[in-house]
Design an enzyme around this catalytic site. Structure first.
Site, PDB file in Angstrom:
ATOM      1  N   GLU A 146     -46.448 -37.065  -3.297  1.00 51.11           N
ATOM      2  CA  GLU A 146     -45.825 -35.839  -3.781  1.00 51.11           C
ATOM      3  C   GLU A 146     -44.345 -36.050  -4.058  1.00 51.11           C
ATOM      4  OE1 GLU A 146     -48.802 -32.844  -1.361  1.00 51.11           O
ATOM      5  OE2 GLU A 146     -46.705 -32.932  -0.758  1.00 51.11           O
ATOM      6  N   GLU A 155     -56.491 -40.684  -6.704  1.00 53.20           N
ATOM      7  CA  GLU A 155     -57.353 -41.374  -7.666  1.00 53.20           C
ATOM      8  C   GLU A 155     -56.515 -42.097  -8.711  1.00 53.20           C
ATOM      9  OE1 GLU A 155     -59.396 -37.361  -6.738  1.00 53.20           O
ATOM     10  OE2 GLU A 155     -57.380 -38.200  -6.755  1.00 53.20           O
ATOM     11  N   CYS A 170     -57.871 -35.991 -12.972  1.00 53.15           N
ATOM     12  CA  CYS A 170     -58.390 -37.246 -12.423  1.00 53.15           C
ATOM     13  C   CYS A 170     -59.817 -37.511 -12.889  1.00 53.15           C
ATOM     14  CB  CYS A 170     -58.299 -37.245 -10.900  1.00 53.15           C
ATOM     15  SG  CYS A 170     -56.615 -37.564 -10.325  1.00 53.15           S
ATOM     16  N   ASN A 215     -52.191 -39.879  -2.460  1.00 55.96           N
ATOM     17  CA  ASN A 215     -51.327 -38.966  -3.193  1.00 55.96           C
ATOM     18  C   ASN A 215     -49.881 -39.172  -2.763  1.00 55.96           C
ATOM     19  OD1 ASN A 215     -52.237 -37.690  -0.726  1.00 55.96           O
ATOM     20  ND2 ASN A 215     -51.533 -35.710  -1.483  1.00 55.96           N
ATOM     21  N   CYS A 224     -59.535 -33.643  -9.118  1.00 54.54           N
ATOM     22  CA  CYS A 224     -59.048 -32.572  -9.997  1.00 54.54           C
ATOM     23  C   CYS A 224     -59.495 -32.885 -11.427  1.00 54.54           C
ATOM     24  CB  CYS A 224     -57.530 -32.453  -9.890  1.00 54.54           C
ATOM     25  SG  CYS A 224     -56.604 -33.805 -10.676  1.00 54.54           S
ATOM     26  N   CYS A 260     -51.823 -38.146  -7.957  1.00 52.67           N
ATOM     27  CA  CYS A 260     -53.042 -38.006  -7.164  1.00 52.67           C
ATOM     28  C   CYS A 260     -53.492 -39.366  -6.626  1.00 52.67           C
ATOM     29  CB  CYS A 260     -54.163 -37.423  -8.014  1.00 52.67           C
ATOM     30  SG  CYS A 260     -53.860 -35.747  -8.601  1.00 52.67           S
TER      31      CYS A 260
END
Length: 130
Positions: free
Chosen positions: A41, A52, A86, A39, A83, A50
């Site tokens: 940010e 993934e 994803c 990830n 999530c 993310c």
């Protein structure tokens, strides 16, 4: 290197200064190659990506289009699931029987298929293409 080891290693490279929640992902493509992502940010939340998504992007950038299995790891009390966004991104390149391995740093592991995590995934057939 196993998918779990690859996901654990790339997790250490995550950029998560705002949440303090680094995540790593590793996937195996149809060719057998392993692609990783973490990830990343951004202060302008939710503009980050993310783990993934990073792994899928790396796979696509390498010219591959099929996920055989994927693993996600985080330092959480229970194994982390992808999530919703994803899950749909994984479904773009994987079938409902694709294994999803979810793990914690302490060694807890759960396994599910993508179909179990995302029943009724939106697909090309919904758009009249497939």
């Amino acid at each position: 290197m196993s998918l779990l080891d690859a996901a654990r290693a790339v997790r250490d490279l995550a950029h998560a200064p705002y949440s303090g929640f680094p995540v790593g992902a590793a996937l195996r493509s149809e060719s057998g190659a392993v692609f990783v992502g973490c990830n990343v940010e951004n202060v302008a939340s939710p503009e980050g990506t993310c783990a993934e998504t990073g792994a899928i992007t790396a796979m696509v950038a390498a010219g591959q289009r099929r996920i055989l299995e994927i693993c996600i790891i985080a330092d959480s009390p229970v194994p982390i699931t992808p999530c919703g966004g994803c899950r749909q991104r994984i479904a773009e390149f994987a079938g409902p029987d694709t294994p999803v391995i979810m793990a914690t740093l302490s060694g807890q592991i759960e396994r599910a298929t993508l179909g179990e995590l995302l029943p009724g995934a939106f697909s090309p057939r919904h758009r009249g293409r497939g």
